[in-house]
Design an enzyme around this catalytic site. Sequence first.
Site, mmCIF file in Angstrom:
data_model
loop_
_atom_site.group_PDB
_atom_site.id
_atom_site.type_symbol
_atom_site.label_atom_id
_atom_site.label_comp_id
_atom_site.label_asym_id
_atom_site.label_seq_id
_atom_site.Cartn_x
_atom_site.Cartn_y
_atom_site.Cartn_z
ATOM 1 N N ASP A 164 0.829 -1.211 0.000
ATOM 2 C CA ASP A 164 0.000 0.000 0.000
ATOM 3 C C ASP A 164 0.863 1.261 0.000
ATOM 4 O O ASP A 164 1.963 1.269 0.565
ATOM 5 C CB ASP A 164 -0.910 -0.027 1.250
ATOM 6 N N ASN B 106 -10.433 -2.569 -6.505
ATOM 7 C CA ASN B 106 -9.581 -1.715 -7.345
ATOM 8 C C ASN B 106 -10.157 -1.478 -8.756
ATOM 9 O O ASN B 106 -9.775 -0.532 -9.435
ATOM 10 C CB ASN B 106 -8.165 -2.292 -7.483
HETATM 11 C C1 FPP Z 1 -1.559 0.181 -3.450
HETATM 12 O O1 FPP Z 1 -1.153 1.512 -3.500
HETATM 13 C C2 FPP Z 1 -1.076 -0.617 -4.557
HETATM 14 C C3 FPP Z 1 -1.840 -1.195 -5.529
HETATM 15 C C4 FPP Z 1 -3.311 -1.052 -5.595
HETATM 16 C C5 FPP Z 1 -1.293 -1.988 -6.597
HETATM 17 C C6 FPP Z 1 -0.003 -2.699 -6.348
HETATM 18 C C7 FPP Z 1 0.647 -2.826 -7.645
HETATM 19 C C8 FPP Z 1 1.959 -2.756 -7.890
HETATM 20 C C9 FPP Z 1 2.970 -2.658 -6.838
HETATM 21 C C10 FPP Z 1 2.480 -2.763 -9.285
HETATM 22 C C11 FPP Z 1 2.123 -3.922 -10.157
HETATM 23 C C12 FPP Z 1 2.247 -5.254 -9.534
HETATM 24 C C13 FPP Z 1 2.931 -6.318 -10.004
HETATM 25 C C14 FPP Z 1 2.824 -7.603 -9.268
HETATM 26 C C15 FPP Z 1 3.797 -6.274 -11.188
HETATM 27 P P1 FPP Z 1 -2.290 2.611 -3.627
HETATM 28 O O2 FPP Z 1 -2.429 2.957 -5.055
HETATM 29 O O3 FPP Z 1 -3.544 2.134 -2.986
HETATM 30 O O4 FPP Z 1 -1.655 3.792 -2.817
HETATM 31 P P2 FPP Z 1 -2.418 4.903 -1.968
HETATM 32 O O5 FPP Z 1 -3.113 4.190 -0.855
HETATM 33 O O6 FPP Z 1 -1.320 5.777 -1.489
HETATM 34 O O7 FPP Z 1 -3.367 5.587 -2.886
#
Ligand code: FPP
Length: 246
Positions: free
Chosen positions: A21, A69
């Site tokens: 996250d 998501n």
């Molecule tokens: C959360 O941060 C992260 C995600 C929803 C996606 C995770 C994806 C990756 C790390 C990249 C792609 C994955 C792979 C396996 C290649 P957020 O966007 O919710 O952050 P925030 O809470 O600060 O908005």
Amino acid sequence: MNNNEEIDINKLPKHVAIIMDGNGRWAKQRGKMRIFGHENGVEAVRRTVEQCARLQIQYLTLYAFSTENWNRPKLEVETLMRLLVASLRKELKTLNKNNIRLNAVGRLDSLPKKASNELKEVIEKTSENAGTTLTLALSYGSREEIKTAVKAISSKVKNNIISPENIDEDVINAHLYTHFLPDVDLLIRTSGEHRISNFLLWQIAYAELYFIDVFWPDFSEQHLMQAILSYQNRERRFGKTSEQLS
Ligand code: FPP
């Protein structure tokens, strides 16, 4: 601190799961688009996977995309899917070199065709690897997973394949997307949020929880070592008393 020296390699968690996250906030802090955070999040995925392989952690499960998501802006969803496809393509060699087997859990049928095809291909091409099993939770929601399992079991009851009195924890486990995984030992969440967010609700019943105030793109090998060290310093009683354990 040299955590490498401090962790006990004979007491490693068998199954580590991570809620990655904070990509969006990491990017915002730098005055950039959220997508920049996801791109850098991929680097943290690579570091973490390679570190788990080096430590010979048997199972690593990453929450890469939740059922919720899908409600994000279209461009962000498309970018995450594009990053997934590009990473799978790029990392196949490294996965094989490190003896890592890829798997995925979730509503995989809801992924774009390109992503599900790439995923199937990498799963197939790493299926002989016997090192770390890396599982990506994609279009995953724990309640949806449990609902699907209940439906499948109910249908077997209806067709006299299972009798209700034989429904035990093993039967439920066998109908979850994660049927090939052991229970989670250590659950890590980055970004300072203290939530589970519909991730592996059944599977974390006895997991040790570790929350770290670092955004995912900044999560390093040292942070993983700290989490493992914290796990090793806890007493896992599984409902028993300390005296019973010693
Ligand atoms: C959360 O941060 C992260 C995600 C929803 C996606 C995770 C994806 C990756 C790390 C990249 C792609 C994955 C792979 C396996 C290649 P957020 O966007 O919710 O952050 P925030 O809470 O600060 O908005």
